[in-house]
Design a protein around this motif. Structure first.
Motif, short mmCIF file in Angstrom:
data_model
loop_
_atom_site.label_atom_id
_atom_site.label_comp_id
_atom_site.label_asym_id
_atom_site.label_seq_id
_atom_site.Cartn_x
_atom_site.Cartn_y
_atom_site.Cartn_z
N LYS A 96 0.83 -1.21 0.00
CA LYS A 96 0.00 0.00 0.00
C LYS A 96 0.86 1.26 0.00
O LYS A 96 0.60 2.19 -0.77
N SER A 97 1.87 1.30 0.86
CA SER A 97 2.76 2.46 0.92
C SER A 97 3.54 2.62 -0.39
O SER A 97 3.65 3.72 -0.93
N PHE A 98 4.07 1.51 -0.88
CA PHE A 98 4.83 1.54 -2.13
C PHE A 98 3.97 2.10 -3.27
O PHE A 98 4.39 3.01 -3.99
N THR A 99 2.77 1.59 -3.41
CA THR A 99 1.89 2.02 -4.49
C THR A 99 1.50 3.48 -4.33
O THR A 99 1.54 4.25 -5.31
N PHE A 100 1.17 3.89 -3.13
CA PHE A 100 0.79 5.29 -2.89
C PHE A 100 1.91 6.25 -3.30
O PHE A 100 1.68 7.19 -4.06
N TYR A 101 3.12 6.01 -2.81
CA TYR A 101 4.22 6.93 -3.09
C TYR A 101 4.67 6.88 -4.55
O TYR A 101 5.08 7.89 -5.12
N ASN A 102 4.56 5.73 -5.17
CA ASN A 102 4.93 5.64 -6.58
C ASN A 102 3.91 6.31 -7.48
O ASN A 102 4.28 6.98 -8.45
N ILE A 103 2.63 6.17 -7.16
CA ILE A 103 1.60 6.87 -7.94
C ILE A 103 1.73 8.38 -7.72
O ILE A 103 1.59 9.17 -8.67
N LEU A 104 2.01 8.78 -6.49
CA LEU A 104 2.23 10.20 -6.20
C LEU A 104 3.41 10.73 -7.02
O LEU A 104 3.35 11.81 -7.61
N GLY A 105 4.49 9.96 -7.05
CA GLY A 105 5.65 10.35 -7.85
C GLY A 105 5.30 10.49 -9.33
O GLY A 105 5.72 11.46 -9.98
N LEU A 106 4.55 9.55 -9.85
CA LEU A 106 4.10 9.64 -11.25
C LEU A 106 3.26 10.89 -11.47
O LEU A 106 3.44 11.60 -12.47
N ALA A 107 2.35 11.15 -10.55
CA ALA A 107 1.46 12.30 -10.70
C ALA A 107 2.22 13.63 -10.69
O ALA A 107 1.79 14.60 -11.32
N ILE A 108 3.34 13.67 -10.02
CA ILE A 108 4.15 14.89 -9.97
C ILE A 108 5.11 14.96 -11.16
O ILE A 108 5.23 16.00 -11.81
N ILE A 109 5.76 13.87 -11.47
CA ILE A 109 6.82 13.89 -12.49
C ILE A 109 6.28 13.95 -13.91
O ILE A 109 6.82 14.68 -14.75
N ILE A 110 5.21 13.21 -14.21
CA ILE A 110 4.71 13.19 -15.59
C ILE A 110 4.37 14.59 -16.11
O ILE A 110 4.84 14.97 -17.18
N PRO A 111 3.57 15.39 -15.39
CA PRO A 111 3.27 16.72 -15.93
C PRO A 111 4.51 17.61 -16.06
O PRO A 111 4.62 18.38 -17.02
N LEU A 112 5.44 17.50 -15.13
CA LEU A 112 6.65 18.32 -15.21
C LEU A 112 7.47 17.98 -16.45
O LEU A 112 7.88 18.87 -17.21
N ILE A 113 7.71 16.71 -16.67
CA ILE A 113 8.50 16.30 -17.83
C ILE A 113 7.74 16.60 -19.12
O ILE A 113 8.32 17.04 -20.11
N TYR A 114 6.44 16.40 -19.11
CA TYR A 114 5.63 16.71 -20.29
C TYR A 114 5.76 18.18 -20.65
O TYR A 114 5.93 18.52 -21.82
N LEU A 115 5.67 19.04 -19.65
CA LEU A 115 5.82 20.49 -19.90
C LEU A 115 7.19 20.81 -20.47
O LEU A 115 7.32 21.59 -21.41
N ILE A 116 8.23 20.23 -19.89
CA ILE A 116 9.59 20.49 -20.36
C ILE A 116 9.78 20.00 -21.79
O ILE A 116 10.37 20.68 -22.62
N LEU A 117 9.29 18.80 -22.07
CA LEU A 117 9.48 18.22 -23.40
C LEU A 117 8.67 18.90 -24.49
O LEU A 117 9.16 19.10 -25.60
N PHE A 118 7.42 19.22 -24.21
CA PHE A 118 6.51 19.57 -25.27
C PHE A 118 5.95 21.00 -25.22
O PHE A 118 5.33 21.43 -26.18
N CYS A 119 6.15 21.70 -24.13
CA CYS A 119 5.54 23.03 -24.02
C CYS A 119 6.54 24.17 -23.87
O CYS A 119 6.16 25.33 -24.01
#
Length: 103
Positions: free
Chosen positions: A79-102
């Protein structure tokens, strides 16, 4: 697959998604033959190592080691692993997307 991975954005997105299901290393091998967007593929599968337990073979190995040592805590760990990994994805994906494409 070539039609799905026909842009840098779709390569980035689908490499993250596929990593969640079959792990990031097999996802790299599977998708690499269908895209020329190497940078987006590599960023996607590296980021895709976060998320589900299956997303990274290293995570599966660490989970197996942990539950061998502490079998009664396997659900808590998962449960902890999944929570923190999903949180990490939710933070990192938009940041990298903005850097790459915007920017």
């Amino acid at each position: 697959m070539e039609q799905i991975l026909n842009s840098k954005q779709s390569t980035f997105t689908y490499s993250i998604i596929v990593s969640q299901v079959i792990s990031n290393v097999p996802a790299t091998m599977l998708l690499s033959g269908f895209t020329n967007s190497v940078r987006e593929l590599l960023l996607g599968v590296n980021i895709g190592g976060l998320g589900t337990l299956i997303a990274s073979l290293a995570s599966v190995i660490s989970f197996k080691l942990y539950i061998n040592e502490f079998p009664e805590e396997s659900n808590k760990y998962l449960k902890s692993f999944t929570f923190y990994n999903i949180l990490g994805l939710a933070i990192i994906i938009p940041l990298i997307y903005l850097i790459l494409f915007c920017i």
